[in-house]
Design a protein around this motif. Structure first.
Motif, PDB file in Angstrom:
ATOM      1  N   SER A 117       0.828  -1.389  -0.003  1.00 49.43           N
ATOM      2  CA  SER A 117      -0.121   0.022  -0.202  1.00 49.43           C
ATOM      3  C   SER A 117       0.961   1.271  -0.067  1.00 49.43           C
ATOM      4  O   SER A 117       0.642   2.192  -0.623  1.00 49.43           O
ATOM      5  N   LEU A 118       1.952   1.317   0.748  1.00 43.94           N
ATOM      6  CA  LEU A 118       2.866   2.473   0.927  1.00 43.94           C
ATOM      7  C   LEU A 118       3.442   2.674  -0.520  1.00 43.94           C
ATOM      8  O   LEU A 118       3.730   3.643  -0.945  1.00 43.94           O
ATOM      9  N   LEU A 119       4.036   1.612  -1.103  1.00 34.53           N
ATOM     10  CA  LEU A 119       4.654   1.542  -2.147  1.00 34.53           C
ATOM     11  C   LEU A 119       3.716   1.964  -3.257  1.00 34.53           C
ATOM     12  O   LEU A 119       4.192   3.037  -4.022  1.00 34.53           O
ATOM     13  N   VAL A 120       2.501   1.449  -3.529  1.00 28.10           N
ATOM     14  CA  VAL A 120       1.678   1.946  -4.627  1.00 28.10           C
ATOM     15  C   VAL A 120       1.154   3.540  -4.155  1.00 28.10           C
ATOM     16  O   VAL A 120       1.247   4.230  -5.308  1.00 28.10           O
ATOM     17  N   GLY A 121       1.016   3.822  -3.142  1.00 26.29           N
ATOM     18  CA  GLY A 121       0.646   5.200  -2.540  1.00 26.29           C
ATOM     19  C   GLY A 121       1.784   6.257  -3.047  1.00 26.29           C
ATOM     20  O   GLY A 121       1.517   7.449  -3.523  1.00 26.29           O
ATOM     21  N   ALA A 122       3.052   5.901  -2.643  1.00 26.04           N
ATOM     22  CA  ALA A 122       4.147   6.667  -3.010  1.00 26.04           C
ATOM     23  C   ALA A 122       4.660   6.695  -4.320  1.00 26.04           C
ATOM     24  O   ALA A 122       5.141   7.704  -4.874  1.00 26.04           O
ATOM     25  N   LEU A 123       4.457   5.802  -4.925  1.00 22.65           N
ATOM     26  CA  LEU A 123       4.658   5.716  -6.344  1.00 22.65           C
ATOM     27  C   LEU A 123       3.798   6.365  -7.475  1.00 22.65           C
ATOM     28  O   LEU A 123       4.112   7.100  -8.145  1.00 22.65           O
ATOM     29  N   ARG A 124       2.433   6.650  -6.851  1.00 22.55           N
ATOM     30  CA  ARG A 124       1.545   7.416  -7.385  1.00 22.55           C
ATOM     31  C   ARG A 124       1.697   9.097  -7.230  1.00 22.55           C
ATOM     32  O   ARG A 124       1.444   9.849  -8.188  1.00 22.55           O
ATOM     33  N   ARG A 125       2.040   9.385  -5.954  1.00 24.43           N
ATOM     34  CA  ARG A 125       1.974  10.822  -5.353  1.00 24.43           C
ATOM     35  C   ARG A 125       3.668  11.234  -4.934  1.00 24.43           C
ATOM     36  O   ARG A 125       3.600  12.051  -4.198  1.00 24.43           O
ATOM     37  N   ARG A 126       4.446  10.275  -5.312  1.00 21.85           N
ATOM     38  CA  ARG A 126       5.795  10.394  -4.591  1.00 21.85           C
ATOM     39  C   ARG A 126       5.854  10.306  -3.114  1.00 21.85           C
ATOM     40  O   ARG A 126       6.791   9.668  -2.740  1.00 21.85           O
TER      41      ARG A 126
END
Length: 366
Positions: A117-126
């Motif tokens: 979840s953190l990886l997907v969220g961070a890749l989308r919005r840095r």
């Protein structure tokens, strides 16, 4: 013909759970042929997707954090029933079944679901943004429950081995239920705002505006179908477990690998739901699902097996070994550092996923 196909496609969330339940009833307790295993596996995958769909419908109707709580508690209750059923079958492996299953759930949720979840969220919005107050409260509860129920039995001296005495087991069960109940009250009543998604600027998102919420009738229908789908997921996973056991034995792997595979199958609905929420920039909802599942797994399983141990034969082993104790300590340490800032980069997601990978590798090669 095209109209009928579209009609069937629109009704798949209703048809698939019913079909999976029928297949479960027909195959329960029977030895499966390769063709039957293939059919069961397809129904299992369909039931997982249907469970995610109905969980999202319910979440949209009741809002957060109630939506994620419904899925976490529903999956865990059925998982607990499965554990107690398998323990009742007896055998040498049943004494540590509850410990192995709960620890697998903790590692998969706290490192797998949270990390993805953190990886997907961070890749989308840095940067993935979440509420540190609510996430910290959830993670602190998970760490306390895991420490009291899984780490402490290794160091007690009243009984031989990593086991609780009767009085200690009663305390652990009561503490688990109390802490879980206190957290649910905090999450849903007193400090509900701490568990709502937030924007990059830190503003709370109290509702989704992209579509009108479903009707009460639709939500109740989805609630019933969610229960059918989850029962089918767990039951079908148990049905294919002998095939998995045979494959694991043929590959020369430890028997504990079976527990890891079954836990991964059972937690698939929550994993997919968490990833979908993270893709919509609702990382807090993803964390609610992951940490809520870990908490429910401990808070409901330990009291259940404590009661079941009254009539079940054999010892109840709850204490972790040294290797798993190190992984739990690393998970708590890394998770604490992840939660404190309320923001995470892809690095934090990678750290949690590396801990999950270490757990899987050590399960395959202790």
């Amino acid at each position: 013909m095209r109209h009928r196909f579209r009609l069937l496609a629109a009704r798949w969330p209703v048809l698939v759970p019913v079909l999976a339940a029928v297949v479960l009833a027909l195959t329960w307790g029977r030895s499966l042929s390769p063709a039957a295993v293939t059919l069961v596996s397809c129904c299992l995958a369909g039931a997982v997707l249907a469970a995610v769909h109905h969980a999202e419908v319910i979440a949209h109707r009741v809002g957060e954090p109630f939506g994620s709580l419904v899925l976490a508690v529903a999956v865990t209750i059925i998982e607990v029933a499965l554990i107690v059923t398998l323990m009742a079958d007896g055998g040498d492996k049943s004494s540590s079944l509850a410990r192995d299953t709960v620890f697998a759930a903790v590692m998969i949720t706290c490192n797998g679901i949270v990390g993805l979840s953190l990886l997907v969220g961070a890749l989308r919005r840095r940067v993935a943004v979440f509420n540190a107050e609510g996430t910290g409260a959830a993670f602190g509860t998970v760490a306390t429950l895991a420490g009291l129920s899984l780490a402490l039995p290794t160091f007690t001296t009243s009984t031989p081995g990593p086991r609780f005495s009767t009085a200690q087991l009663v305390f652990a069960a009561a503490a688990s239920l109390t802490l879980y109940g206190l957290f649910v009250a905090t999450q849903t009543v007193r400090h509900r705002d701490y568990f709502l998604p937030v924007t990059a600027e830190g503003e709370i998102i109290d509702s989704d505006h992209h579509a009108a919420p479903p009707s009460a009738r639709t939500a109740l229908t989805s609630l019933g179908l969610l229960g059918v789908a989850l029962i089918s997921v767990v039951g079908l996973a148990k049905g294919v477990s002998p095939t998995i056991e045979s494959a694991v034995a043929a590959a020369g792997l430890p028997a504990s690998v079976v527990g890891v595979v079954i836990a991964l199958l059972v937690l698939l609905p929550e994993t997919i739901a968490a990833l979908c929420a993270a893709r919509r920039d609702r990382v807090q909802t993803s964390l609610n699902l992951g940490l809520g599942s870990a908490m429910a797994s401990i808070g409901l399983t330990i009291p259940a097996v404590a009661v079941a141990s009254v009539w079940l034969e054999g010892p109840l082993v709850l204490g972790l070994g040294a290797t798993h104790m190190v992984l739990l300590a690393l998970t708590v340490a890394v998770g604490t550092l992840t939660v404190i800032p309320g923001r995470a980069t892809p690095l934090q997601g990678g750290l949690h996923l590396s801990l999950l990978a270490a757990y899987v590798v050590l399960a395959v090669s202790p």
